[in-house]
Write an enzyme that holds these catalytic residues in place. Sequence first.
Site, PDB file in Angstrom:
ATOM      1  N   GLU A 187       0.856  -1.194   0.000  1.00  0.00           N
ATOM      2  CA  GLU A 187       0.000   0.000   0.000  1.00  0.00           C
ATOM      3  C   GLU A 187       0.885   1.236   0.000  1.00  0.00           C
ATOM      4  O   GLU A 187       1.863   1.314   0.751  1.00  0.00           O
ATOM      5  CB  GLU A 187      -0.883   0.079   1.254  1.00  0.00           C
ATOM      6  CG  GLU A 187      -2.019  -0.891   1.353  1.00  0.00           C
ATOM      7  CD  GLU A 187      -2.860  -0.631   2.610  1.00  0.00           C
ATOM      8  OE1 GLU A 187      -2.802   0.504   3.154  1.00  0.00           O
ATOM      9  OE2 GLU A 187      -3.543  -1.560   3.057  1.00  0.00           O
ATOM     10  N   GLU A 238     -13.369   5.918  -0.043  1.00  0.00           N
ATOM     11  CA  GLU A 238     -14.165   5.060   0.836  1.00  0.00           C
ATOM     12  C   GLU A 238     -14.959   5.941   1.794  1.00  0.00           C
ATOM     13  O   GLU A 238     -14.518   6.222   2.904  1.00  0.00           O
ATOM     14  CB  GLU A 238     -13.252   4.100   1.614  1.00  0.00           C
ATOM     15  CG  GLU A 238     -12.430   3.181   0.724  1.00  0.00           C
ATOM     16  CD  GLU A 238     -11.453   2.327   1.518  1.00  0.00           C
ATOM     17  OE1 GLU A 238     -11.759   1.158   1.771  1.00  0.00           O
ATOM     18  OE2 GLU A 238     -10.381   2.860   1.877  1.00  0.00           O
ATOM     19  N   LYS A 241     -15.718   4.761   5.433  1.00  0.00           N
ATOM     20  CA  LYS A 241     -14.612   4.437   6.330  1.00  0.00           C
ATOM     21  C   LYS A 241     -14.650   5.321   7.570  1.00  0.00           C
ATOM     22  O   LYS A 241     -14.945   6.519   7.489  1.00  0.00           O
ATOM     23  CB  LYS A 241     -13.281   4.615   5.595  1.00  0.00           C
ATOM     24  CG  LYS A 241     -12.113   3.896   6.210  1.00  0.00           C
ATOM     25  CD  LYS A 241     -10.918   3.900   5.253  1.00  0.00           C
ATOM     26  CE  LYS A 241      -9.798   3.028   5.773  1.00  0.00           C
ATOM     27  NZ  LYS A 241      -8.662   2.981   4.812  1.00  0.00           N
ATOM     28  N   GLU A 247      -8.715   9.675   5.656  1.00  0.00           N
ATOM     29  CA  GLU A 247      -8.711   8.227   5.402  1.00  0.00           C
ATOM     30  C   GLU A 247      -9.725   7.846   4.327  1.00  0.00           C
ATOM     31  O   GLU A 247      -9.607   6.799   3.695  1.00  0.00           O
ATOM     32  CB  GLU A 247      -9.026   7.467   6.697  1.00  0.00           C
ATOM     33  CG  GLU A 247      -7.943   7.546   7.758  1.00  0.00           C
ATOM     34  CD  GLU A 247      -6.834   6.530   7.544  1.00  0.00           C
ATOM     35  OE1 GLU A 247      -6.830   5.852   6.500  1.00  0.00           O
ATOM     36  OE2 GLU A 247      -5.966   6.422   8.437  1.00  0.00           O
TER      37      GLU A 247
END
Length: 266
Positions: A187, A238, A241, A247
């Site tokens: 990642e 996302e 999330k 994030e």
Amino acid sequence: MIGVPNEILPTLANGTVSASLIWLESNIFSLIPPSQVRYLAVGNEVLVNNPSYTQFLVPAILNLYRALHELGLADAIKISSPHAAAVLSESYPPSAGAFDLSLTPVMVPLLKFLSETQSPLMVNVYPFFSYVNNHQYVTLDYALFRSSAVEIDRDLEYRNMFDATIDAFVYAMEREGYPRIPVVVTETGWPTDGGYGAGAGNALDYNRNVVMRTKGNIGTPKRPGVGVEVFLFDLFDENGKTGVEFEKHFGIFGVNGIKAYDISFI
């Protein structure tokens, strides 16, 4: 690369090899041909984010490896487990890289397995976090591959945080007696919104530079010319999330399917 969820580790670790084989065939190979699977990423950041699963990590990996061996796939599909940079107790300068002593009872057997099976150490590398959490020491340009300044460590020249982080892991492995295990970055990325330093322009700069370096097999100062395989995070934002706002915004595409920035992989 296919991920094995953290929560399944106890079942795989405590089960038989036959049970792991059945799990692989039911959950992966019934859906995807083995020829399309390069890596099994067993768990994700287990030692840092889900320490209750730590004791199950290596036994689960061993059972999965034996199951792959029975299927004749142990050489074609490599098994490892992605780690956060927080498994290092020291990472600056890179040559000081060392694993947290409390984690060596797990890391050393894992490194032994990786060495014996010619599998990579998987790491999640986020210069964005280094910048946000230590911006008094880590400049934005150093995090984004744009720095003209050079940091010298044991006669090696470092111009970006990405290389420095990877080499800290390399030095940490050397300290444990494993100098030749390759590194795969499972990642890495940069958010387009949600916090200090986030933005589509910075995300484009970061990911574009990662792609260029990966395609060119540039390597790192410690391992020049040794290409590092990289998986970008993430394809989509996302919005569900939890946690801090940034994030949710690592995607190249937004949740509406529209590109956040135009990056080329050619």
